[in-house]
Design a protein around this motif. Structure first.
Motif, PDB file in Angstrom:
ATOM      1  N   ILE A 253      27.093  30.936  37.237  1.00 53.85           N
ATOM      2  CA  ILE A 253      28.124  31.733  37.897  1.00 53.85           C
ATOM      3  C   ILE A 253      28.904  30.865  38.880  1.00 53.85           C
ATOM      4  O   ILE A 253      30.145  30.880  38.899  1.00 53.85           O
ATOM      5  CB  ILE A 253      27.494  32.943  38.616  1.00 53.85           C
ATOM      6  N   ALA A 254      28.202  30.094  39.699  1.00 52.64           N
ATOM      7  CA  ALA A 254      28.867  29.212  40.655  1.00 52.64           C
ATOM      8  C   ALA A 254      29.729  28.179  39.938  1.00 52.64           C
ATOM      9  O   ALA A 254      30.860  27.889  40.358  1.00 52.64           O
ATOM     10  CB  ALA A 254      27.829  28.515  41.537  1.00 52.64           C
ATOM     11  N   VAL A 255      29.219  27.605  38.851  1.00 55.73           N
ATOM     12  CA  VAL A 255      29.967  26.581  38.121  1.00 55.73           C
ATOM     13  C   VAL A 255      31.237  27.160  37.514  1.00 55.73           C
ATOM     14  O   VAL A 255      32.319  26.561  37.604  1.00 55.73           O
ATOM     15  CB  VAL A 255      29.075  25.942  37.040  1.00 55.73           C
ATOM     16  N   LEU A 256      31.149  28.333  36.908  1.00 52.62           N
ATOM     17  CA  LEU A 256      32.338  28.934  36.295  1.00 52.62           C
ATOM     18  C   LEU A 256      33.382  29.299  37.349  1.00 52.62           C
ATOM     19  O   LEU A 256      34.587  29.179  37.112  1.00 52.62           O
ATOM     20  CB  LEU A 256      31.949  30.169  35.486  1.00 52.62           C
ATOM     21  N   ARG A 258      33.725  27.799  40.421  1.00 48.89           N
ATOM     22  CA  ARG A 258      34.254  26.621  41.115  1.00 48.89           C
ATOM     23  C   ARG A 258      34.950  25.644  40.164  1.00 48.89           C
ATOM     24  O   ARG A 258      35.993  25.084  40.515  1.00 48.89           O
ATOM     25  CB  ARG A 258      33.133  25.916  41.868  1.00 48.89           C
ATOM     26  N   ALA A 259      34.385  25.444  38.980  1.00 52.39           N
ATOM     27  CA  ALA A 259      34.947  24.436  38.074  1.00 52.39           C
ATOM     28  C   ALA A 259      36.054  25.002  37.187  1.00 52.39           C
ATOM     29  O   ALA A 259      36.975  24.278  36.803  1.00 52.39           O
ATOM     30  CB  ALA A 259      33.839  23.837  37.205  1.00 52.39           C
ATOM     31  N   GLU A 260      35.971  26.282  36.865  1.00 47.31           N
ATOM     32  CA  GLU A 260      36.952  26.864  35.940  1.00 47.31           C
ATOM     33  C   GLU A 260      37.839  27.909  36.592  1.00 47.31           C
ATOM     34  O   GLU A 260      38.693  28.503  35.934  1.00 47.31           O
ATOM     35  CB  GLU A 260      36.228  27.441  34.721  1.00 47.31           C
ATOM     36  N   GLY A 261      37.635  28.144  37.880  1.00 45.94           N
ATOM     37  CA  GLY A 261      38.530  29.016  38.612  1.00 45.94           C
ATOM     38  C   GLY A 261      38.417  30.493  38.302  1.00 45.94           C
ATOM     39  O   GLY A 261      39.328  31.271  38.600  1.00 45.94           O
ATOM     40  N   LEU A 262      37.297  30.905  37.704  1.00 47.67           N
ATOM     41  CA  LEU A 262      37.122  32.317  37.390  1.00 47.67           C
ATOM     42  C   LEU A 262      36.773  33.107  38.647  1.00 47.67           C
ATOM     43  O   LEU A 262      36.182  32.582  39.595  1.00 47.67           O
ATOM     44  CB  LEU A 262      36.012  32.503  36.359  1.00 47.67           C
ATOM     45  N   SER A 263      37.132  34.379  38.650  1.00 44.01           N
ATOM     46  CA  SER A 263      36.659  35.272  39.698  1.00 44.01           C
ATOM     47  C   SER A 263      35.170  35.520  39.486  1.00 44.01           C
ATOM     48  O   SER A 263      34.614  35.209  38.414  1.00 44.01           O
ATOM     49  CB  SER A 263      37.405  36.603  39.631  1.00 44.01           C
ATOM     50  N   LEU A 264      34.523  36.090  40.493  1.00 47.05           N
ATOM     51  CA  LEU A 264      33.106  36.404  40.332  1.00 47.05           C
ATOM     52  C   LEU A 264      32.893  37.333  39.141  1.00 47.05           C
ATOM     53  O   LEU A 264      31.999  37.107  38.324  1.00 47.05           O
ATOM     54  CB  LEU A 264      32.564  37.037  41.613  1.00 47.05           C
ATOM     55  N   GLN A 265      33.709  38.371  39.036  1.00 44.38           N
ATOM     56  CA  GLN A 265      33.571  39.285  37.899  1.00 44.38           C
ATOM     57  C   GLN A 265      33.855  38.579  36.584  1.00 44.38           C
ATOM     58  O   GLN A 265      33.161  38.798  35.591  1.00 44.38           O
ATOM     59  CB  GLN A 265      34.507  40.481  38.048  1.00 44.38           C
ATOM     60  N   ARG A 270      31.955  36.375  31.502  1.00 44.15           N
ATOM     61  CA  ARG A 270      31.875  35.222  30.582  1.00 44.15           C
ATOM     62  C   ARG A 270      30.416  34.899  30.275  1.00 44.15           C
ATOM     63  O   ARG A 270      30.051  34.644  29.128  1.00 44.15           O
ATOM     64  CB  ARG A 270      32.573  34.019  31.218  1.00 44.15           C
ATOM     65  N   THR A 271      29.578  34.896  31.305  1.00 45.70           N
ATOM     66  CA  THR A 271      28.163  34.573  31.103  1.00 45.70           C
ATOM     67  C   THR A 271      27.497  35.617  30.217  1.00 45.70           C
ATOM     68  O   THR A 271      26.715  35.277  29.315  1.00 45.70           O
ATOM     69  CB  THR A 271      27.443  34.466  32.452  1.00 45.70           C
ATOM     70  N   SER A 272      27.793  36.883  30.452  1.00 43.93           N
ATOM     71  CA  SER A 272      27.222  37.953  29.622  1.00 43.93           C
ATOM     72  C   SER A 272      27.615  37.765  28.168  1.00 43.93           C
ATOM     73  O   SER A 272      26.788  37.954  27.259  1.00 43.93           O
ATOM     74  CB  SER A 272      27.683  39.316  30.139  1.00 43.93           C
ATOM     75  N   MET A 273      28.849  37.374  27.931  1.00 43.90           N
ATOM     76  CA  MET A 273      29.290  37.146  26.552  1.00 43.90           C
ATOM     77  C   MET A 273      28.577  35.943  25.945  1.00 43.90           C
ATOM     78  O   MET A 273      28.196  35.963  24.760  1.00 43.90           O
ATOM     79  CB  MET A 273      30.805  36.936  26.517  1.00 43.90           C
ATOM     80  N   MET A 274      28.365  34.894  26.725  1.00 41.49           N
ATOM     81  CA  MET A 274      27.642  33.726  26.208  1.00 41.49           C
ATOM     82  C   MET A 274      26.198  34.095  25.857  1.00 41.49           C
ATOM     83  O   MET A 274      25.640  33.583  24.884  1.00 41.49           O
ATOM     84  CB  MET A 274      27.679  32.579  27.215  1.00 41.49           C
TER      85      MET A 274
END
Length: 354
Positions: A253-256, A258-265, A270-274
C-alpha cells in the motif's frame, strides 16, 4: 518529509476477497489452541504479561489450524509453536524503531536461528535481540521436525529457511537506507523476505508426503510462486495500518501510494485486484499441473487441496489477527466494507460478512 499515507480516523473501503478456495479449520482446533496457550505461558518467561497477551491475540494457532486443517494434531501443535517463535524472532530483530534493527544485529539473530536449526550450535547464546531461551526452544522444535522429515525434504526446507533469512536481512538493509522502492523492487524484495516457501514444504511434511523429486520443475515452482504472491499481498493489505504506525513503508500500500501516486483507496483497490488475479493464477496453474502426468498422483491431489487451504486460511487469519489490527481486536466477521484507521486498532464496519 513524506506526507503520511493517512491520518488518524481516515476511512477506506475494503473490497470483498475472491474467496474461490474453501476455508475450514482443523477438527481438533480447540485442543490445539489450549495446548498453545499453555506452551506460550510456560515457555516464554522473558515476556511481560502485555507481550504475552499480544502474542496470544495474534492467533497463530488459528493460522495453523486454518492453513493446515488436515495434518496430525501433534504436528499442528509443533507448527503453531514454530510460527509463534518465527514471528517473535522477527519482531525482536528486524522491526523498525528498534535500536538493534541494524543489518549486523539482524544477521547475527538469523545466523543464530539457522545454527540451532542445523544443530551446529549445541549451547545457544543470545544473538541480536534473541534470548537464549528462545533459541533453545527453536532448537527443540527444529529437532523434532528433523527427526520425522525425510532427509531430502529436510535439506529443501533448510535451504528455503536460509533463503528466507537472507531476504529478511536484505529487507532490513533496504529499510535502514530509507530509499523509496518502485513496485517492481518491492515485489522482488518481498518475494524473498516473506516466509511462504518454507511453509509450503512444512505442509508436505504435515501431510506425510515428500515432493522433493518435482520441487525444481518449472511448473511446480510457478505454482508456489503464485501462492507466494497471494500470501504476501494479502498480508500487506491487512497489515498496512499497523506497519504505517510502526514506521514501516515496505508494504504494497505504501509503495503504490508513494511510487505510483495512487490514493490510499486506489492502492487498496489495486492490491485487492492483484490478490484476485493471484488467486485465479493459482487455480489455473494448479489445473494445468493436475491435467499433466506430474499432477496425476494421489500425493499431488492431496497437495493441491492443501495449497488452497493455505491461501484461504491465511486470508481468513489476516482478517482476525491482532498482529495486524491491534491488541484486543475482535473481528466482527466482515469480509468487506469500510474500515477506520486508528493508532490502536482497525475499526471495521459490518457490511459483507463471512
Amino acid at each position: 518529509m513524506d506526507e503520511p499515507l493517512f491520518r488518524d480516523g481516515d476511512r477506506v473501503c475494503l473490497p470483498a476477497p475472491a474467496a474461490l478456495l474453501p476455508c475450514r479449520s482443523h477438527p481438533e482446533s480447540e485442543g490445539i489452541t489450549a495446548h498453545h496457550v499453555q506452551w506460550v505461558r510456560r515457555s516464554l518467561p522473558f515476556l511481560e504479561e502485555p507481550q504475552l497477551q499480544s502474542l496470544l491475540g495474534a492467533h497463530y494457532d488459528r493460522w495453523v489450524c486454518m492453513c493446515f486443517p488436515d495434518i496430525a494434531r501433534d504436528i499442528a501443535e509443533d507448527l503453531t509453536n514454530l510460527v509463534t517463535l518465527m514471528f517473535l524472532a522477527d519482531d525482536l530483530t528486524s522491526r523498525p524503531g528498534r535500536d538493534t534493527s541494524s543489518v549486523t544485529h539482524t544477521r547475527a539473530a538469523y545466523d543464530a536461528l539457522l545454527d540451532v536449526m542445523q544443530g551446529t550450535r549445541a549451547h545457544p547464546r543470545s544473538a541480536g535481540q534473541l534470548p537464549v531461551s528462545l533459541l533453545t526452544l527453536a532448537g527443540e522444535l527444529f529437532g523434532s521436525i528433523r527427526a520425522r522429515m525425510p532427509t531430502t525434504q529436510w535439506h529443501r526446507w533448510a535451504n528455503n529457511m536460509r533463503a528466507w533469512a537472507e531476504g529478511a536481512i536484505q529487507e532490513t538493509a533496504v529499510r535502514r537506507r530509507g530509499k523509496p522502492l518502485s513496485f517492481a523492487e518491492y515485489l522482488t524484495l518481498r518475494r524473498h523476505s516473506v516466509c511462504v516457501t518454507p511453509w509450503c514444504v512444512l505442509g508436505e511434511y504435515g501431510l506425510g508426503i515428500d515432493l522433493s523429486a518435482i520441487a525444481e520443475h518449472p511448473a511446480f515452482r510457478d505454482l508456489i510462486g503464485a501462492v507466494t504472491d497471494h500470501a504476501l499481498l494479502t498480508n500487506d493489505l491487512h497489515s498496512f495500518r499497523a506497519e504505517h504506525y510502526n514506521g514501516d513503508d515496505i508494504n504494497v500500500i505504501a509503495v503504490l501510494c508513494r511510487a505510483e501516486g495512487l490514493s490510499l483507496q486506489g492502492a487498496v483497490d489495486r492490491t485487492s485486484m492483484m490478490i484476485h488475479d493471484a488467486e485465479h493464477s493459482f487455480i489455473q496453474q494448479r489445473e494445468r499441473i493436475r491435467s499433466s502426468s506430474m499432477g496425476s498422483t494421489a500425493e499431488m491431489h492431496v497437495y493441491f487441496q492443501a495449497l488452497g487451504h493455505l491461501l484461504a486460511g491465511n486470508t481468513r487469519w489476516s482478517y482476525l489477527t491482532g498482529r495486524y489490527h491491534g491488541n484486543g481486536y475482535e473481528w466482527n466477521g466482515a469480509l468487506s466494507g469500510t474500515i477506520t484507521l486508528t493508532p490502536d486498532c482497525t475499526v471495521r464496519l459490518q457490511e459483507g460478512t463471512a
